[in-house]
Scaffold this motif. Structure first.
Motif, short mmCIF file in Angstrom:
data_model
loop_
_atom_site.label_atom_id
_atom_site.label_comp_id
_atom_site.label_asym_id
_atom_site.label_seq_id
_atom_site.Cartn_x
_atom_site.Cartn_y
_atom_site.Cartn_z
N ARG D 27 0.81 -1.21 0.00
CA ARG D 27 0.00 0.00 0.00
C ARG D 27 0.84 1.25 0.00
NH1 ARG D 27 -2.67 1.48 5.26
NH2 ARG D 27 -1.51 3.35 4.80
N GLY D 28 2.15 1.09 -0.06
CA GLY D 28 3.03 2.24 0.04
C GLY D 28 2.82 3.29 -1.03
N HIS D 29 2.35 2.84 -2.20
CA HIS D 29 2.25 3.81 -3.28
C HIS D 29 1.13 4.82 -3.02
CE1 HIS D 29 4.13 4.90 -6.94
NE2 HIS D 29 3.03 4.89 -7.66
N PRO D 32 1.23 5.91 3.51
CA PRO D 32 2.58 5.72 4.05
C PRO D 32 2.96 4.25 4.07
CG PRO D 32 1.41 7.28 5.37
CD PRO D 32 0.42 6.75 4.40
N GLY D 33 4.18 4.02 3.85
CA GLY D 33 4.66 2.65 3.80
C GLY D 33 5.65 2.54 2.67
N GLY D 34 5.68 1.39 2.05
CA GLY D 34 6.61 1.22 0.96
C GLY D 34 7.70 0.23 1.31
N GLY D 35 8.55 0.01 0.34
CA GLY D 35 9.53 -1.05 0.46
C GLY D 35 10.43 -0.94 1.67
N PRO E 654 3.88 11.86 7.44
CA PRO E 654 3.70 10.54 8.06
C PRO E 654 4.75 9.53 7.62
CG PRO E 654 2.00 10.96 6.41
CD PRO E 654 2.73 12.25 6.62
N ASP E 655 5.14 9.57 6.34
CA ASP E 655 6.17 8.64 5.90
C ASP E 655 7.45 8.82 6.67
OD1 ASP E 655 5.69 6.87 3.46
OD2 ASP E 655 4.58 8.70 2.99
N LEU E 656 7.78 10.09 6.87
CA LEU E 656 9.00 10.40 7.60
C LEU E 656 8.89 9.93 9.04
CD1 LEU E 656 10.29 13.93 6.68
CD2 LEU E 656 11.33 11.72 6.36
N HIS E 736 -1.11 7.91 -4.92
CA HIS E 736 -1.70 8.94 -4.08
C HIS E 736 -0.74 9.46 -3.03
CE1 HIS E 736 -5.91 8.89 -5.50
NE2 HIS E 736 -5.54 7.69 -5.95
N ASN E 737 0.20 8.62 -2.64
CA ASN E 737 1.19 9.07 -1.67
C ASN E 737 2.34 9.74 -2.43
OD1 ASN E 737 3.11 9.46 0.24
ND2 ASN E 737 3.20 7.34 0.95
N ILE E 738 2.29 11.06 -2.44
CA ILE E 738 3.23 11.79 -3.29
C ILE E 738 4.68 11.49 -2.92
CG2 ILE E 738 3.90 14.08 -4.11
CD1 ILE E 738 1.04 14.97 -3.37
N VAL E 739 4.91 11.36 -1.62
CA VAL E 739 6.27 11.08 -1.19
C VAL E 739 6.75 9.75 -1.76
CG1 VAL E 739 7.73 10.63 0.81
CG2 VAL E 739 6.04 12.44 0.90
N ASN E 740 5.89 8.76 -1.69
CA ASN E 740 6.31 7.47 -2.22
C ASN E 740 6.47 7.53 -3.74
OD1 ASN E 740 5.53 4.53 -3.30
ND2 ASN E 740 6.58 4.42 -1.33
N VAL E 741 5.61 8.29 -4.39
CA VAL E 741 5.75 8.41 -5.85
C VAL E 741 7.07 9.08 -6.19
CG1 VAL E 741 4.78 9.48 -7.90
CG2 VAL E 741 3.27 8.43 -6.24
N ILE E 742 7.45 10.07 -5.40
CA ILE E 742 8.76 10.68 -5.63
C ILE E 742 9.85 9.62 -5.49
CG2 ILE E 742 10.44 12.35 -4.77
CD1 ILE E 742 8.13 14.13 -3.95
N LEU E 743 9.68 8.80 -4.48
CA LEU E 743 10.74 7.81 -4.20
C LEU E 743 10.85 6.75 -5.26
CD1 LEU E 743 10.33 7.25 -0.37
CD2 LEU E 743 12.19 8.39 -1.55
N VAL E 744 9.73 6.29 -5.80
CA VAL E 744 9.83 5.18 -6.74
C VAL E 744 9.63 5.62 -8.18
CG1 VAL E 744 9.10 3.50 -5.04
CG2 VAL E 744 7.40 4.54 -6.53
NA NA Z 1 6.87 5.23 1.35
#
Ligand code: NA
Ligand code: NA
Lengths: 546, 108, 158, 142, 807, 116, 134
Positions: D27-29, D32-35, E654-656, E736-744
């Protein structure tokens, strides 16, 4: 792409790079991607050791090939750019190879291959379970990433990749002295990259962008006070990475501790990345900010005067001190590889002198000095490794007698010592020649004098090393002409895997010294691209650029 | 008071209480006196943080914070296990704990 | 048996992902199976809550006890003369339950309930050492545990 | 840590954490979360298992050396970037393929997901490597 | 200018370099006969060059340039270019001609030496360098060969490397001439700037312009520094006698005929470009004259033949510099004659000295006498050479001396003192010539370490031919003048010089001066032993000289280098850190203090829970600092980590926060895992002074970063990147999680690098834990497979030494 | 009205949870030794955090979130007592003596020599 | 010259906090004890991360997450880019920290020292004087 996004897309300036990316443009990615993925594959098969060396060699050869093609592309058609994930710069991360980056990458590839072959003479490193080959490839990946990236934060990431892989290589062998060296190297390097991270963060906060070409565009108009501090921070961080005085203690504390193979790799690659980044960031991205008054020294009330200090001046002072103090270290050292470490630092002083000049001649000199130093220092460490094997010691006072004992070693060492001293027609002469010329042409007589003094002191140090290790029959103290009883002939593996790569590299150095045209071609183009970044910026063409 | 108003009040009250709680736990961590006491304080800190995050989730309306809270609970458990093992293995109580001599005895 | 466990994991998965579709259930089953495979060596062969209703009643009892215990502790710590209220001690509780799962369950429940905290289990697994915050009488304490949680656990696992 | 209580609970807890880690990964995408975090939780679960059951058992359970898993992770991430060469897009361009499953759910496979799975394996592999090696380095565990 | 189209002289310049690498192999097969084989190389060069004599004497010049360094490099094309005119031809002929004899001679002299092949290689390389130097056109080419002569002579002087004196001589020569070379480089670069060309030939066409340049004096001094060191002018003269540690062929070749003349060549070459100024005409004669007298006097002090010859060489070099300084047509002509005559007779004498040493075992003139009967050929050669050295008619030396004295034909403020000094110098050098020819070959035979007999053909042929040439050239002096002197003077003075040299002529004044010279010389020869004794006594009183000074400077440099290095690289990590943080404070505070601190901010609005978190963070930090044991500090570390995580969560990250919670917990966990294995002393061992120092430094450096942060924060943030990401994340990147989209996606490359770091750290850490090397290996590359010690180092942690276990 | 009640319920549970947490913290400050402090931490602490998670479950009105929150509570109930047990046991074995007022101690001190 | 304005936003007080983090980190790094230096490394990393967070400007409460049904966020969110940068930096910092920690552990095992002043193998306390000979 569904309708919704098409609608959104219409409202945006331009999100994607429209046209298809040619396969040929991938040439700028391979020097990073090949060693990186190669290392991953090696790691996946870490339990099977038979094929690791051959596989690593194959990856390195492929990498070298791609680097050579990249250089050729750059010569033919200027900077080669690919912006990752198809997002337009500055939104995506660009890889942008100009002559500076491409030529550095090419030489890094050469150094890695030579080191890989040489390391076949070192049993310990061949124990693949501990990841020597992976680390070697990863170091190269980090180095190439740093040379080719067009994004400052991405540069930070690759600096860390090469840092952590160098940590791994430094402790290969696990000797006590290595641990001690690694502690110093590790902590100081970590500080350096953290400072770099801080500087990048602040730069983002000030300019709102990370793309180098974009920074070129917006940096000159930024708040000068904040910019001065950021530029200073970059100088500190990268100065530490490059081992500039006075924050260079990590190098003599650590470079002599691992296996000579590793010393060679480090001597060839690590500090040069710092120099590269200094040229790139202080020379190309922020030159206006570096040349501006960095601090004002005001006189007391009774003697009112004001003296503007540009960061160039600071760099010049650092360069001067590094140039003069480093060869003194080489003179004072009795540990051979530690002495060579000081020779590495001396070269850094020369390169910084070029950056301090800031002119195309200065950058030119710094660039070709770096290229020369990558090759020559690698060679010197490799030969030092063979010397240590033949004499059974690391202490120059306990060496002696090698001149009679081994002609090949003698020839290699003297060629490399003269190369590093900058005596013509050896390779090291040319960058010093260019730098002296740039210094005198720019009326920076002090820098020119410091470079010449450095050459002089290096000659003193080098001739002493030669005299003590080779000419003198025996060891210091016990009747120095009594034959050295500890000499043992190089074993077959040392001769084939050790001597041959070292000799090949030295031959290349000698030939390049005799015919330096390629070096000059690369250096002049690189310098032109740094001093006038128009071509670089145009090829990246960040959104918002006029 | 409307429901929303009450909830707002409740959220601020909870935040105030939890902030106070965090400070109290921190005081225990700082005061010790023994290592297990501090570890207990840290464990406490983890579980308070879970509550804190939950309150933030309600405050902001982003339920995504919930997962952070759960993960924190799981990984926090690992931390306590590691600390407990340290205490066990080393017999090291830091200072205090009324068992200095015993602590030394337990040293192997 | 493994199927049941996998199913439970699949349900847990759909619960935490919050999406009750068939494909998500299959995905959850797959992930659960994988996770169980990783820890396969350690999964005890004893029954895994076969009697779900007893288990649930046990859980309900636990929750009630937890609330009571929480309130008691809360009241205790705010009482002005704290030291008067305290009467701590460590007692040895003779275990009737035998299996590891049962012992673990009991110990955890004891910890979560009023005034008691499991400190250790003896090497021979016959004794549970319990720290109590107020021990009016050792025998009374042992009896209350034996009649409370231990009995319910035995019922749930018979 | 050879207490009955811990040893009994650890496998279940570890398995639950592994499940949870995959959830966090997928669900990270969107939230919050991710690899990275998922890999971290997975490694934490392994660490708990290792403390309870011993390293030998964990290594047996894993079959592969965790460092090879890390290599696989980076390989996967790198590969996900290179796939875009086949559609004439630059390195690491996100490519999306959407399937519709029999029950109507849409399943989106993408290179960013593949990339994140690579991150997951890398972090999991490395942290497990470190934890297990440190654990093993210590003779006579408690 | 007439152009000679034959470019074979390019090959001429480079041929020795091709021969050099082959020399060891040839020697392996041909033994000492390799000398004869290899002598073919200089001989054929010589023969080739002979073909140029006639065209050059007719005013021809040749130039050839190969592309070397691409043009866009310096906006100036540097060519690998050569230039042949009268001056370079004379030098080239000397080098190849004498070189032929020397190579042949070396075959005999080093017969049986294990490294004879190496020697030939060095000699040939040196020869090539010298040829290149005198034939170079581009001053870069010139400089390359200039330094090559230093390098090759370094190897040759140190050929007897097992003697410290030889090593010292070699290093001394390298340092002095190499150092001078660096000054020369600077001078040449300025010269090139000013002339807008690298080509000497082109500079010569613009002769007379440099003297007006504002940088003239700098150029002059720098070039002179190069020339004076190379040509052993006072005060740099001392390296040359020390270079006599080399095998005699080297001394004969390098230190009389060729290398030391490189400086003279340079001065002659630069005369049109830099000469004809008061500075030139003052500095050169002054140094030259001083050198002449110094060399001549010091030569008298010696009894070692090689030393005597070396000091007279110094004297002659002084004479040459003096003459070049005068710079008139006559002076240049005199200089050319002196140069050639000296090369002949000094070459011969050196070779003879070498032969004597090889045959008798000594160089000491007080040890040998009456050798003529045993070594008649050498004796004849010595006498002929000595005649030339003494300047007795009608030897070549005689004409050289007369040409010097003929400066008086146009007496000026320079010429008179120059002639007087030359006269004294000549007289004293005459003594040396006599001493070697007379004392050694005549008188009673003495006992020598070895029983003397005549040397082999390879060794005597060179000296005999040179001796004959020294004497015989006088008989063809007119043609000699036409073919060599006139073209040289033409090249140097850029005018067509006349040739007044005749074998049989009568110039009363010059003859009178010659007579005075001979008389003075004979007188001195008569009292030679007394003079020597007096000079030695003097030397005993005042023992310090530049040679001794060299040692003092050298070892002083080494000692201070050691001291400085120990100061800077002491191995104490915390001091290294202090420097780094001082630098951090400087770079952050420096510009801000100078350019004005940003205004201090007012107290901003924060919610109570934000304040609360800040308090907790500060408490955590405080606890880390004051935590007495390390584990307490570690636990406290968790507090600040959690506080940071909460800050992230409170401000929309929140990711941070998630990651921070996880990482911070894991940090504490692995710190604890490791601490479980360490038994450490608990206290912070810092003494109070260090606490103050570290605290102050920490506060200043930390404040620096903060102030810099303020300086950045007062500028508005350009958020176009984040805006772009926010707008396109869902629509184009499907997340939808912009931070994660930036990351991947947007910045996936960063993440790729990041996981590479993670993977690499895994490899490194595993290697660190697993790879252990027993512990006794402190030197690299040694004892690779030593048995591991019984007690593993790791166990020491769990069985602490008494006293180290503190609870 | 139901919506209002729902919010009141959430707020109340939240505050109660926070109060429990707070009292647990007061407990670990006021109680005399580690073992008694652990009572406060493990019971009141778990209750406090658990209640706030339950508050989320109620607040979200979303089965997925609610189930996740309950799963979180379950994790807490699973881990908290084990953690308390491990810490108490380790501290005891390491020699952490119970406070002086502890009357009964059935744990034989000799046990710890063979405990691990 | 750009327009500048004095700082009185929440950023300023957090900038101060960043400063304190730096101070403590530096103080610990100067401590000579490897373990404390490692704590300093952790704090330095946190300081750098906070600095980037602050320099990207602070926005309360609203995370950069687009609610499920929307394609752009309804209100202004926190700046996502610094967050992504910090995430990368955290991971990298953690990896380096882990290496240095294990290095310190091994250094302690092999060199028997936690105090960097006593770790003098690579650079011995009394280095040999350079020989005064040729
Ligand atoms: Na993430
Ligand atoms: Na990341």
């Amino acid at each position: 792409m569904d309708e919704l996004s098409a609608e959104i897309l219409a409202g945006l300036p331009a999100a994607f790079i429209a046209g298809p990316t040619l396969i040929a443009d991938w040439i700028v990615v391979w020097p990073l991607a090949l060693p990186l993925i190669g290392a991953a594959i090696l790691l996946m098969g870490r339990s099977r050791s038979a094929w690791q060396a051959s596989f690593a060699l194959a990856v390195l050869v492929a990498t070298l090939l791609s680097e050579a093609l990249l250089v050729q592309r750059v010569i033919e058609s200027g900077p080669v750019v690919m912006t990752m994930s198809r997002w337009l710069p500055p939104f995506g991360i660009s890889f942008a190879a100009d002559m500076l980056g491409a030529s550095f990458a090419l030489v890094a590839g050469i150094v890695s291959i030579v080191v890989l072959l040489y390391s076949q003479s070192e049993v310990e490193l061949r124990e693949t379970r501990y990841g020597y080959y992976s680390l070697l490839l990863l170091l190269l990946a980090g180095v190439n990433g740093a040379f080719l990236t067009g994004d400052v934060f991405n540069l930070y990431v690759w600096l860390e990749v090469l840092l952590i892989s160098s940590f791994g290589l430094m402790i290969m062998g696990g000797r006590k002295i290595q641990l001690d060296g690694a502690v110093k190297y590790g902590f100081i390097s970590l500080l350096g990259t953290t400072f770099f991270l801080i500087a990048v963060g602040l730069l983002y906060g000030l300019l709102g962008t990370l793309n180098m070409a974009d920074i070129v565009r917006v940096a000159p108009d930024a708040d000068p006070v904040a910019m001065s501090g950021i530029a200073g921070l970059f100088l500190l961080a990268l100065g530490m990475k490059a081992a500039a005085f006075p924050v260079n203690a990590w190098l003599p504390a650590s470079y002599h501790t691992p296996d000579p193979t590793i010393s060679a790799l480090f001597g060839g690659l690590l500090t040069k990345v710092g120099v590269y980044a200094i040229i790139r960031i202080l020379g190309q991205l922020l030159p206006a900010n570096v040349a501006r008054d960095w601090a004002l020294i005001r006189g007391p009330n009774f003697a009112p005067f004001e003296f503007g200090v540009s960061l160039n001046l600071v760099i010049a002072l650092i360069a001067g001190a590094t140039l003069i103090l480093a060869p003194l270290g080489a003179m004072a050292e009795t540990n051979l590889r530690r002495a060579i470490g000081f020779l590495v630092i001396g070269g850094i002083g020369a390169m910084l002198a070029g950056v301090a000049l800031g002119t195309s001649g200065g950058i030119f000199g710094a660039a070709i000095y770096a290229l020369h130093s990558m090759l020559t220092i690698t060679g010197l460490y490799l030969v030092a490794g063979l010397i240590e094997r033949a004499t059974g010691t690391t202490d120059t006072r306990r060496m002696g007698g090698l001149y009679q004992f081994s002609s090949p070693l003698s020839i290699l060492f003297i060629c490399l010592v003269f190369a590093v001293s900058g005596l013509p027609p050896f390779l090291g002469f040319w960058p010093k020649f260019v730098l002296v010329q740039a210094g005198l042409g720019g009326e920076s007589y002090g820098l020119a004098a410091a470079i010449l003094l450095n050459a002089f002191l290096t000659i003193v140090a080098g001739s002493r090393l030669w005299s003590h290790i080779f000419w003198r029959n025996g060891r210091e103290g016990d009747g120095s002409e009594a034959p050295n009883p500890n000499l043992k002939p190089l074993q077959l593996k040392d001769r084939w895997w050790g001597l041959v790569p070292a000799a090949t590299l030295t031959l290349a150095i000698v030939l390049l010294g005799l015919w330096p045209a390629p070096l000059f071609l690369a250096g002049s183009r690189a310098a032109a691209g740094i001093v006038d970044p128009t071509a670089y910026v145009d090829s990246v063409s960040p959104v918002g650029a006029p | 008071m409307s429901g929303a108003g009450f909830l707002d009040f409740a959220i601020y009250a909870a935040l105030a209480l939890l902030t106070l709680t965090l400070i109290l736990a921190t005081i225990r961590i700082a005061r010790g006196p023994s290592l297990p006491d501090r570890i207990l304080g840290l464990d406490m800190l983890v579980s308070i943080s879970i509550g804190y995050i939950a309150v933030i989730a309600i405050k902001t309306g982003f339920m995504l914070y919930l997962d952070i809270a759960i993960s924190l609970g799981l990984v926090g458990f690992l931390a306590t296990v590691a600390f407990a093992r340290f205490v066990l293995r080393r017999g090291d109580l830091g200072s205090g704990g009324g068992a200095r001599e015993k602590g030394e005895e337990a040293t192997r | 048996m493994l199927f049941v466990k996998t199913l439970i994991f699949a349900l847990v998965w759909t619960a935490i992902t919050g999406s009750f579709t068939f494909s998500n259930l299959v995905l959850g089953a797959g992930i659960g199976a994988l996770a169980l495979w990783v820890v396969r060596e350690r999964l005890t062969t004893s029954l895994f809550l076969t009697r779900v209703y007893r288990a649930l009643s046990l859980f309900g009892f636990l929750l009630v006890e937890l609330v009571i215990s929480g309130v008691r502790v809360a009241l205790l710590v705010v009482s002005p003369r704290l030291d008067k209220q305290l009467n701590p001690g460590i007692i040895a509780f003779p275990l009737k339950v035998k299996s590891d799962v049962e012992i673990t369950l009991l110990a955890n429940m004891i910890t979560l309930t009023p005034g008691t905290l499991s400190v250790d289990v003896s090497e021979d697994r016959k004794t549970l050492f319990v720290h109590a915050i107020a021990v009016p009488s050792k025998q009374a304490l042992i009896r209350s545990i034996a009649d409370g949680f231990e009995r319910r656990i035995i019922e749930a696992f018979e | 840590m050879s207490t009955v209580i811990f040893r009994t609970i650890a496998p279940y807890l570890s398995a639950l954490m592994l499940v949870f880690s995959v959830f966090v990964l997928l669900r990270g995408h969107n939230e919050p979360g991710g690899g990275f975090i998922a890999g971290l939780i997975a490694a934490a679960s392994l660490a708990i298992y290792a403390i309870a059951a011993g390293v030998v058992e964990v290594r047996k359970a894993l079959r592969l050396h965790p460092l090879a898993l890390a290599g696989f992770g980076v390989f996967l991430a790198g590969l996900s970037g290179i796939l875009s060469a086949f559609v004439k897009a630059p390195f690491l361009t996100g490519l999306w393929v959407t399937f519709t499953l029999p029950d109507g759910t849409e399943l989106a496979l993408s290179t960013p997901l593949m990339f994140d799975i690579g991150v997951y394996f890398t972090v999991f592999g490395v942290l497990s490597t470190v934890a297990l090696a440190l654990e093993e380095d210590d003779e006579g565990s408690v | 200018m007439q152009s000679v189209t034959d470019f074979s002289f390019l090959l001429v310049a480079l041929a020795p370099f091709f021969a050099a690498p082959l020399a060891p192999w040839i020697t392996r097969f041909a033994g000492h006969h390799a000398g004869w084989v290899l002598a073919i190389v200089p001989a054929s060069i010589f023969v080739t060059l002979i073909g140029f004599i006639e065209p050059i004497s007719l005013g021809g010049r040749a130039r050839i340039g190969l592309p070397w360094i691409p043009g866009d490099a310096l906006n100036t094309n540097i060519e690998f270019s050569f230039y042949l005119d009268g001056l370079s031809l004379v030098f080239a002929l000397l080098i190849s001609g004498i070189g032929t004899f020397i190579i042949a001679y070396s075959g005999g002299y080093l017969k049986g030496h294990p490294h004879q092949g190496r020697f030939f290689a060095f000699m040939l390389a040196f020869m090539g360098s010298m040829m290149g130097l005198v034939l170079a056109d581009s001053i870069v080419t010139l400089f390359v060969f200039w330094e090559l002569t230093s390098i090759t002579s370094f190897l040759l002087i140190g050929f007897d490397h097992h003697r410290q004196a030889a090593r010292r001589g070699a290093i001394q020569a390298l340092i002095i001439t190499g150092g001078g070379g660096l000054a020369l480089l600077a001078g040449l670069v300025i010269l090139a700037f000013e002339n807008q060309t690298w080509s000497v030939a082109e500079m010569l066409t613009r002769a007379g312009t440099m003297q007006e340049s504002p940088h003239y004096l700098a150029m002059l001094l720098l070039v002179l520094a190069g020339a004076f060191t190379k040509s052993a002018q006072v005060p740099f003269h001392f390296w040359l006698p020390n270079a006599m540690e080399a095998p005699t062929p080297v001394s004969a070749y390098l230190h009389s005929a060729t290398m030391v003349k490189a400086g003279v060549y340079l001065l002659l070459r630069m005369n049109p470009v830099l000469g004809d100024t008061v500075q030139w005409q003052t500095i050169l004669p002054a140094f030259g004259g001083l050198t002449l007298l110094t060399g001549a006097i010091l030569a008298l002090r010696q009894t070692d033949m090689k030393q005597m010859l070396a000091y007279t060489t110094v004297g002659t070099l002084g004479m040459l510099v003096m003459l070049i300084g005068v710079g008139s047509e006559a002076a240049i002509a005199a200089a050319i004659l002196v140069l050639v005559a000296h090369a002949f007779y000094k070459g011969a004498l050196f070779l003879i000295a070498g032969t004597i040493d090889r045959e008798t075992g000594t160089y000491d003139i007080t040890q040998v006498s009456g050798l003529f009967a045993r070594m008649p050929v050498s004796g004849i050669a010595a006498i002929l050479a000595a005649i030339s050295m003494a300047g007795i008619p009608v030897s070549l030396g005689y004409f050289a001396k007369e040409e010097v004295y003929s400066l008086l034909a146009d007496p000026g403020w320079r010429e008179v003192p120059v002639v007087i000094v030359a006269l004294v110098g000549n007289a004293l050098m005459l003594v040396v010539g006599l001493a070697i020819a007379m004392k050694v070959f005549f008188g009673a035979q003495t006992q020598t370490p070895k029983a003397p007999h005549e040397g082999p053909l390879s060794m005597i042929s060179g000296s005999l031919i040179l001796g004959v040439a020294s004497f015989g050239a006088g008989f063809v002096i007119h043609d000699f003048g036409r073919l060599f002197v006139v073209p040289s003077v033409t090249a140097v003075r850029d005018l067509l010089a006349g040739n007044h040299l005749e074998t049989w002529h009568f110039a009363p004044l010059l003859l009178a001066l010659s007579v005075v010279t001979w008389a003075l010389g004979a007188l001195a020869f008569w009292f030679l032993d007394d003079i020597r004794t007096q000079l030695r006594r003097l030397a005993g009183i005042w023992s310090w000289g530049p040679d001794h000074g060299f040692d003092q400077a050298m070892f002083g440099l080494i000692r201070s280098a050691g001291w400085i290095t120990r100061m800077l690289h002491h191995g104490r990590l915390e001091i290294y850190f202090v420097l780094i943080f001082v630098a951090l404070a400087l770079v952050t505070l420096g510009p801000l203090l100078a350019q004005g601190l940003p205004p201090m901010p007012g107290i901003p609005y924060l919610t109570f829970y934000e304040w609360g978190i800040m308090v907790i963070a500060l408490m955590g930090l405080f606890a880390v600092v004051v935590g007495r044991t390390r584990l307490v500090a570690i636990v406290s570390l968790g507090v600040q980590g959690f506080a940071v995580a909460v800050i992230f969560i409170l401000f929309g990250a929140p990711d941070l926060g998630f990651t921070q919670f996880m990482v911070e917990t894991l940090t504490v966990v692995i710190l604890t895992l490791v601490m479980t294995r360490l038994r450490l002393e608990h206290r912070d061992t810092r003494i109070f002074e260090d606490v103050v120092r570290d605290g102050a430094l920490a506060i200043i450096a930390g404040a620096g970063v903060t102030v810099l942060l303020f300086a950045v924060l007062r500028n508005p943030l350009d958020t176009r990147l984040s805006e772009f990401f926010t707008e396109t994340s869902v629509a184009l990147a499907h997340g939808h999680n912009i931070v994660n989209v930036i990351l991947v996606d947007y910045r996936a490359l960063d993440t790729l690098g990041e996981i590479t770091v993670v993977m690499t750290a895994g490899i490194a850490i595993l290697a660190l834990i697993r790879l252990r090397a027993g512990g006794q290996r402190t030197g690299a590359g040694l004892a690779k497979r030593a048995p591991a010690p019984k007690k593993r180092a790791g166990r020491a942690i769990r069985t602490p030494a008494p006293g180290s276990a503190g609870a | 009205m139901i919506a209002e009640l729902h919010l009141y319920l959430v707020g109340t549970i939240l505050v109660i949870g926070a109060i429990f947490s707070c009292l647990a913290a007061v407990g670990i400050l006021r109680l005399p030794d580690l073992y008694t402090r652990m009572h406060a931490a493990s019971k009141a602490g778990t209750l406090g955090s658990g209640l706030t998670l339950i508050a989320i479950a109620i607040f979200a009105l979303d089965a997925g979130v609610a189930l996740r929150a309950l799963a979180g509570v379950a994790f807490l109930l699973l881990t908290a007592p084990v953690a308390a047990h491990l810490l108490a046991r380790s501290a005891y074995i390491a020699g952490y003596k119970p406070a002086a007022i502890t009357r009964i101690n059935d744990l034989d001190p000799d046990r710890k020599s063979n405990s691990d | 010259m750009v327009e500048t304005f004095p700082v009185s936003m929440p950023e300023s007080i957090f900038a101060g906090l960043v400063g304190v983090f730096f101070m403590v980190a530096i103080y610990l790094l100067l401590s000579r004890s490897l373990i404390r230096m490692l704590l300093g490394v952790v704090l330095l990393g946190n300081a750098a991360n906070l600095l980037i967070f602050v320099v990207g400007r602070l926005t309360r409460d609203v995370p950069p997450i687009v609610p499920g049904e929307l394609s752009v966020p309804a209100e202004a969110t926190a700046n996502p880019l610094p967050q992504a940068l910090i995430l990368t930096a955290i991971v990298i910092g953690f990896s380096l920290f882990a290496f240095l920690l294990v290095l310190a552990y091994r250094a302690y095992q092999e060199l028997d020292a936690d105090n960097t002043d006593t770790m003098r193998l690579a650079e011995p306390e009394n280095p040999p004087r350079p020989p005064e000979s040729y």
